[in-house]
Design a protein around this motif. Structure first.
Motif, PDB file in Angstrom:
ATOM      1  N   LYS A 124      17.677  -7.466  33.128  1.00 25.99           N
ATOM      2  CA  LYS A 124      16.521  -8.176  33.381  1.00 25.99           C
ATOM      3  C   LYS A 124      15.356  -7.414  32.848  1.00 25.99           C
ATOM      4  O   LYS A 124      15.113  -6.245  33.241  1.00 25.99           O
ATOM      5  CB  LYS A 124      16.404  -8.714  34.705  1.00 25.99           C
ATOM      6  CG  LYS A 124      15.214  -9.526  35.044  1.00 25.99           C
ATOM      7  CD  LYS A 124      15.393 -10.897  34.678  1.00 25.99           C
ATOM      8  CE  LYS A 124      13.912 -11.632  34.872  1.00 25.99           C
ATOM      9  NZ  LYS A 124      13.515 -12.072  36.163  1.00 25.99           N
ATOM     10  N   SER A 127       8.513 -10.089  34.798  1.00 26.69           N
ATOM     11  CA  SER A 127       7.106 -10.761  33.813  1.00 26.69           C
ATOM     12  C   SER A 127       6.181  -9.453  33.704  1.00 26.69           C
ATOM     13  O   SER A 127       5.641  -9.447  32.584  1.00 26.69           O
ATOM     14  CB  SER A 127       6.742 -11.806  34.797  1.00 26.69           C
ATOM     15  OG  SER A 127       7.368 -12.827  34.668  1.00 26.69           O
ATOM     16  N   SER A 149      11.831 -12.368  31.926  1.00 29.61           N
ATOM     17  CA  SER A 149      10.629 -13.458  32.599  1.00 29.61           C
ATOM     18  C   SER A 149       9.344 -13.324  31.820  1.00 29.61           C
ATOM     19  O   SER A 149       9.263 -12.205  31.225  1.00 29.61           O
ATOM     20  CB  SER A 149      10.592 -13.104  34.004  1.00 29.61           C
ATOM     21  OG  SER A 149      11.556 -13.305  34.768  1.00 29.61           O
ATOM     22  N   THR A 150       8.607 -14.350  31.876  1.00 31.27           N
ATOM     23  CA  THR A 150       7.513 -14.533  30.957  1.00 31.27           C
ATOM     24  C   THR A 150       6.039 -15.083  31.882  1.00 31.27           C
ATOM     25  O   THR A 150       5.228 -15.447  30.990  1.00 31.27           O
ATOM     26  CB  THR A 150       7.648 -15.645  29.852  1.00 31.27           C
ATOM     27  OG1 THR A 150       7.932 -17.108  30.706  1.00 31.27           O
ATOM     28  CG2 THR A 150       8.840 -15.165  29.043  1.00 31.27           C
ATOM     29  N   LEU A 176      12.680 -16.851  30.720  1.00 29.26           N
ATOM     30  CA  LEU A 176      12.652 -17.370  32.026  1.00 29.26           C
ATOM     31  C   LEU A 176      10.982 -17.721  31.853  1.00 29.26           C
ATOM     32  O   LEU A 176      10.314 -16.924  31.862  1.00 29.26           O
ATOM     33  CB  LEU A 176      13.060 -16.629  33.057  1.00 29.26           C
ATOM     34  CG  LEU A 176      14.293 -16.056  33.155  1.00 29.26           C
ATOM     35  CD1 LEU A 176      14.812 -15.796  34.468  1.00 29.26           C
ATOM     36  CD2 LEU A 176      15.607 -17.477  32.590  1.00 29.26           C
ATOM     37  N   ARG A 177      10.845 -19.091  32.144  1.00 24.99           N
ATOM     38  CA  ARG A 177       9.335 -19.440  32.595  1.00 24.99           C
ATOM     39  C   ARG A 177       9.329 -18.773  34.190  1.00 24.99           C
ATOM     40  O   ARG A 177      10.153 -18.956  35.121  1.00 24.99           O
ATOM     41  CB  ARG A 177       9.256 -20.993  32.681  1.00 24.99           C
ATOM     42  CG  ARG A 177       7.915 -21.626  33.350  1.00 24.99           C
ATOM     43  CD  ARG A 177       6.733 -21.122  32.280  1.00 24.99           C
ATOM     44  NE  ARG A 177       5.707 -21.460  33.031  1.00 24.99           N
ATOM     45  CZ  ARG A 177       4.189 -21.080  32.655  1.00 24.99           C
ATOM     46  NH1 ARG A 177       4.197 -20.389  31.769  1.00 24.99           N
ATOM     47  NH2 ARG A 177       3.305 -21.428  33.235  1.00 24.99           N
ATOM     48  N   CYS A 178       8.064 -18.390  34.421  1.00 20.44           N
ATOM     49  CA  CYS A 178       7.831 -17.692  35.816  1.00 20.44           C
ATOM     50  C   CYS A 178       6.351 -17.811  36.060  1.00 20.44           C
ATOM     51  O   CYS A 178       5.478 -17.726  35.263  1.00 20.44           O
ATOM     52  CB  CYS A 178       8.328 -16.440  35.699  1.00 20.44           C
ATOM     53  SG  CYS A 178       7.967 -15.469  37.044  1.00 20.44           S
ATOM     54  N   SER A 180       3.869 -15.832  38.274  1.00 17.57           N
ATOM     55  CA  SER A 180       3.978 -14.493  38.936  1.00 17.57           C
ATOM     56  C   SER A 180       3.001 -14.532  39.975  1.00 17.57           C
ATOM     57  O   SER A 180       2.003 -13.750  40.085  1.00 17.57           O
ATOM     58  CB  SER A 180       3.713 -13.255  37.712  1.00 17.57           C
ATOM     59  OG  SER A 180       4.804 -13.410  36.813  1.00 17.57           O
ATOM     60  N   SER A 208      12.465 -18.722  36.539  1.00 17.30           N
ATOM     61  CA  SER A 208      12.178 -17.532  37.659  1.00 17.30           C
ATOM     62  C   SER A 208      11.437 -18.318  38.657  1.00 17.30           C
ATOM     63  O   SER A 208      10.158 -18.146  38.313  1.00 17.30           O
ATOM     64  CB  SER A 208      11.786 -16.164  37.289  1.00 17.30           C
ATOM     65  OG  SER A 208      11.858 -15.259  38.184  1.00 17.30           O
ATOM     66  N   GLU A 229      16.650 -18.381  38.624  1.00 15.34           N
ATOM     67  CA  GLU A 229      16.491 -17.170  39.448  1.00 15.34           C
ATOM     68  C   GLU A 229      15.861 -17.562  40.817  1.00 15.34           C
ATOM     69  O   GLU A 229      14.573 -18.056  40.562  1.00 15.34           O
ATOM     70  CB  GLU A 229      16.135 -16.028  38.558  1.00 15.34           C
ATOM     71  CG  GLU A 229      15.940 -14.585  39.512  1.00 15.34           C
ATOM     72  CD  GLU A 229      15.132 -13.673  38.618  1.00 15.34           C
ATOM     73  OE1 GLU A 229      16.119 -13.149  37.969  1.00 15.34           O
ATOM     74  OE2 GLU A 229      14.077 -13.237  38.900  1.00 15.34           O
TER      75      GLU A 229
END
Length: 342
Positions: A124, A127, A149-150, A176-178, A180, A208, A229
């Motif tokens: 993984k 982000s 993650s992005t 993964l869209r995330c 943060s 995520s 996630e």
């Protein structure tokens, strides 16, 4: 590794342990077992120490101002949150024993080397590390699948990260869209971005999710997510840096059930009566005799109608039979079929 070799198309659900072990190896193992029972496909940890992720410094740049960790110093926060490296091979073995996938987020090259030494099968990228191009390049060079993650990332930053993976001849990548933020708010999830990433980079995508509840995750699945996630804990009452935005066991299990239900609802492209509809086909409309009709008598709007149920000719033939004649006597309530039309 299940994610890269899945024979089915079901969503891959990751339970992120992170700091929820709260410094206890036995609790970490308990989380692995609980994640499996809750329906997770995978358990994820993080591989860093306070010294590998930051430096021991107390000036203003290393202080956290606002949010979940307000007032913390980065170094002291990571000292509380990290998963001891000496546990990690044992946690991987425990995961293998209970039948759940296991992987980790490395935060520097030494972490990658360590994870390689214990047989890590995929990685993984967090982000915050999406801009660490040298780290991503090193991870990609291992030839293992990568889930990245992005959160916070611009389109250009994502493109840089994707390109460096592909330059290593590694095409085993998912994004993964995330959001943060900890916890994140659903209003700013912008799941359409996830769909756009899939179209732009031609990779599997997912979410995520740091928001509370499962609405975002279930919606993401309905929009095409292949991976979900969520942070996972035994109880938010166990004090640790990640507890406040983690899902408890029952909540996670409920989310998994909802995701699996949504998958079934999405189904496949299929026209015609589904199995659950087959018994109701007979209640559609068709052409019936609504009066007694003698042999040779003309079919008219007065003696034949389109009504329920569906045992006669389809309604689209109604105008075709008007003006034609009955071949036999037809009793009121008889479905009209071609065999009784001259």
């Amino acid at each position: 590794m299940k994610y890269s070799n899945k024979s089915d198309k079901s969503v891959y659900i990751i339970a992120e342990m992170s700091a929820n072990h709260a410094g206890s190896l036995s609790r970490a193992k308990e989380i692995i077992h609980a994640a499996k029972e809750a329906g997770a496909d995978c358990i994820k940890i993080q591989t860093y120490t306070a010294d590998t992720i930051t430096m021991n410094c107390n000036n203003k740049y290393f202080q956290i101002d606002g949010g979940t960790w307000n007032g913390e110093n980065l170094y002291s926060l990571y000292q509380k949150a990290f998963t001891p490296w000496e546990w990690q091979a044992e946690l991987k073995a425990e995961s293998d024993k209970v039948g759940i996938d296991f992987f980790s987020t490395p935060f520097d090259k030494t972490a990658v080397d360590f994870l390689e030494s214990i047989g890590m099968e995929f990685y993984k990228i967090a982000s915050f590390e999406l801009v660490d191009i040298p780290l991503i390049e090193y991870v990609a060079s291992k030839g293992k699948p990568i889930i990245m993650s992005t959160g916070m990332a611009t389109l250009g930053e994502i493109e840089d990260a994707v390109n460096v993976v592909r330059r290593q001849n590694n095409n085993q990548l998912a994004l993964l869209r995330c959001a943060s933020a900890y916890p994140a708010i659903t209003d700013e999830m912008n799941l359409k971005t996830m769909v756009n990433m899939k179209e732009t980079f031609d990779v599997p995508v997912g979410l995520s999710d740091h928001s509370m509840g499962s609405l975002g995750a279930v919606t993401a699945v309905a929009m095409g997510a292949s991976i979900i996630e969520k942070h996972f804990c035994i109880s938010r009452d166990v004090d640790n840096p990640d507890a406040s935005f983690s899902m408890e066991v029952a909540e996670f299990a409920s989310m998994v059930r909802d995701i699996r239900t949504v998958e079934k609802a999405i189904g496949q492209v299929k026209y015609g009566a589904a199995k659950q509809e087959e018994e109701n086909v007979k209640f559609r409309k068709s052409i019936f005799a609504v009066k007694d009709i003698k042999a040779g008598e003309e079919f008219t709007a007065d003696n034949v109608r389109v009504i329920r149920p569906g045992y006669g000719l389809k309604p689209k033939y109604y105008n075709d039979i008007l003006g034609k004649h009955a071949r036999v006597d037809i009793e009121r309530g008889t479905p009209i079929q071609y065999g009784i039309i001259e």
